[in-house]
Design an enzyme around this catalytic site. Structure first.
Site, PDB file in Angstrom:
ATOM      1  N   LEU A   1       4.482   9.034 -35.566  1.00 12.61           N
ATOM      2  CA  LEU A   1       3.763   8.586 -34.373  1.00 12.61           C
ATOM      3  C   LEU A   1       4.567   8.856 -33.109  1.00 12.61           C
ATOM      4  O   LEU A   1       5.787   9.030 -33.161  1.00 12.61           O
ATOM      5  CB  LEU A   1       3.453   7.094 -34.508  1.00 12.61           C
ATOM      6  CG  LEU A   1       2.706   6.723 -35.798  1.00 12.61           C
ATOM      7  CD1 LEU A   1       2.805   5.229 -36.071  1.00 12.61           C
ATOM      8  CD2 LEU A   1       1.252   7.164 -35.716  1.00 12.61           C
ATOM      9  N   PRO A   2       3.902   8.875 -31.941  1.00 19.91           N
ATOM     10  CA  PRO A   2       4.584   9.297 -30.707  1.00 19.91           C
ATOM     11  C   PRO A   2       5.668   8.360 -30.189  1.00 19.91           C
ATOM     12  O   PRO A   2       6.752   8.813 -29.815  1.00 19.91           O
ATOM     13  CB  PRO A   2       3.439   9.408 -29.685  1.00 19.91           C
ATOM     14  CG  PRO A   2       2.216   9.599 -30.501  1.00 19.91           C
ATOM     15  CD  PRO A   2       2.444   8.789 -31.743  1.00 19.91           C
TER      16      PRO A   2
ATOM     17  N   THR B   1      10.102   8.462 -33.866  1.00 20.83           N
ATOM     18  CA  THR B   1      11.310   8.121 -33.122  1.00 20.83           C
ATOM     19  C   THR B   1      10.967   6.991 -32.162  1.00 20.83           C
ATOM     20  O   THR B   1      10.010   7.091 -31.389  1.00 20.83           O
ATOM     21  CB  THR B   1      11.844   9.323 -32.337  1.00 20.83           C
ATOM     22  OG1 THR B   1      12.177  10.370 -33.243  1.00 20.83           O
ATOM     23  CG2 THR B   1      13.097   8.942 -31.547  1.00 20.83           C
TER      24      THR B   1
ATOM     25  N   LYS C   1      19.075   9.217 -34.779  1.00 25.61           N
ATOM     26  CA  LYS C   1      18.152  10.175 -34.164  1.00 25.61           C
ATOM     27  C   LYS C   1      18.353  10.251 -32.652  1.00 25.61           C
ATOM     28  O   LYS C   1      18.322  11.337 -32.061  1.00 25.61           O
ATOM     29  CB  LYS C   1      16.705   9.781 -34.483  1.00 25.61           C
ATOM     30  CG  LYS C   1      15.649  10.627 -33.785  1.00 25.61           C
ATOM     31  CD  LYS C   1      15.742  12.104 -34.168  1.00 25.61           C
ATOM     32  CE  LYS C   1      14.737  12.955 -33.394  1.00 25.61           C
ATOM     33  NZ  LYS C   1      13.347  12.700 -33.783  1.00 25.61           N
TER      34      LYS C   1
ATOM     35  N   LYS D   1      11.038  11.122 -23.543  1.00 20.61           N
ATOM     36  CA  LYS D   1      10.980   9.801 -24.166  1.00 20.61           C
ATOM     37  C   LYS D   1      12.267   9.525 -24.933  1.00 20.61           C
ATOM     38  O   LYS D   1      12.875   8.445 -24.792  1.00 20.61           O
ATOM     39  CB  LYS D   1       9.788   9.725 -25.106  1.00 20.61           C
ATOM     40  CG  LYS D   1       9.647   8.387 -25.834  1.00 20.61           C
ATOM     41  CD  LYS D   1       8.894   8.531 -27.144  1.00 20.61           C
ATOM     42  CE  LYS D   1       9.744   9.198 -28.204  1.00 20.61           C
ATOM     43  NZ  LYS D   1       9.132   9.193 -29.546  1.00 20.61           N
TER      44      LYS D   1
END
Length: 345
Positions: A105-106, A138, A213, A288
């Site tokens: 997912l975003p 992430t 990450k 992001k």
């Protein structure tokens, strides 16, 4: 838990691999060059079929699994069903149908909605005792910890497993997964993740996969900006771009941004720069991740400055402000090569 013994070709000193997990029983027999699937206790679930999630879900199908999925995009669902998958109407329906669910997912709000919303994976009728939930998105480490705690209340296990390797890695099943969660959760998730990647690393407890990450993408954003500037300078000096790439890739400047995902058009095939910077990791997604890294650094004790990351954040912000946030982040090359007077085309 179900115990399955998979016997196949010789694995060094071992001729059999014994795996214990719940849900569909899957193992990869690495040295034999193929993967084997045992009898399944049900389908795998997938939520989020975008540029990364779509090919990841298809790799699960290619491994012989039944996969049910949900995505907000009808086009993504159509592509998935055309590949042999089955679409469902919500994350809740996916979790009800599958004891193992993977999500891609975003960002933070999407993850909270998909897991904790009224039609989410952890809503009544969804995930239950014995469910395994693998989030490959992430996000902030705190969000992963929140999801893991909510899953535990229902007797389910949730791990955070963000990825590195980009759309190429997703297509070719060569991703690296950075996993946060319990030892048992990691071992169970690893059997699924190995069908979509080549390396699975246990980074620690819940949220530590996300921590790894953010560190990785901080370095990635900086290194891509450097490769873009190097190729921009080569263009101004009249140096053949392929020759520069060959030098970079066999010298001290070698990095993934150059040898696998080169940003300069005409240097490599099969990468976003060869197709107008489409179909990759969007600039706004890099923004992001860099923002999350800076937020984490600011909240750490003592606070940590990220000066190079800050400069990279400004560059990708300029690219996005010029209307190119949807393009792959390697499209920063257009901004670098155009110079300060023109901006990107």
């Amino acid at each position: 838990a179900i115990q399955t013994k998979l016997q196949s070709c010789q694995l060094g000193r071992r001729s059999a691999l014994q795996v214990i997990m719940w849900g569909p029983q899957i193992a990869r027999l690495g040295r034999c060059g193929h993967r084997a699937l045992s009898t399944s206790s049900g389908p795998l679930g997938f939520v989020g079929l975008g540029n990364m999630g779509g090919p990841m879900a298809r790799n699960l199908l290619k491994a012989g699994n039944e996969v049910v999925a949900f995505d907000v995009s009808e086009a993504n669902l159509s592509a998935f069903t055309a590949a042999g998958g089955r679409s469902l109407a919500s994350p809740l329906e996916v979790a009800a149908a599958a004891k193992t669910v993977v999500t891609m997912l975003p960002s933070n709000p999407h993850i909270r909605e998909v897991y904790l919303g009224s039609s989410g994976i952890l809503a009544d009728g969804g995930a239950s005792a014995g469910s395994l939930l693998i989030d490959c998105s992430t996000c902030e480490p705190s969000v992963s910890k929140e999801v893991a705690a909510a899953a535990s209340e229902r007797g389910a296990v949730a791990v955070d497993a963000p990825v590195s390797g980009g759309t190429i890695g997703a297509e070719q099943a060569t991703l690296t997964f950075m996993v946060g969660g319990s030892d048992s959760g990691f071992e169970a998730a690893k059997l699924i993740l190995e069908l979509m990647g080549k390396k699975v690393v246990h980074c620690g407890d819940a949220g530590m996969g996300q921590a790894a990450k953010l560190c990785n993408n901080l370095v990635l954003g900086i290194s891509m900006a450097a490769v873009c500037e190097g190729h921009a300078l080569a263009g101004r000096l009249g140096l053949d771009q392929k020759k520069l790439a060959d030098i970079l890739n066999t010298s001290s400047a070698r990095c993934w941004s150059s040898d696998t995902y080169n940003p300069c058009p005409g240097v490599m095939e099969g990468v976003p720069s060869a197709r107008g910077y489409t179909g990759g990791f969007g600039c706004d997604l890099m923004l992001k991740d860099l923002g999350l890294a800076h937020s984490a650094a600011f909240s750490s004790q003592p606070r940590l400055a990220l000066p190079m990351g800050g400069l990279a954040l400004q560059l990708y912000s300029q690219m996005s402000a010029r209307g190119h946030g949807h393009k792959d982040f390697s499209g920063l090359y257009e901004l670098s090569s155009a110079g300060p007077d023109k901006g990107s085309p």
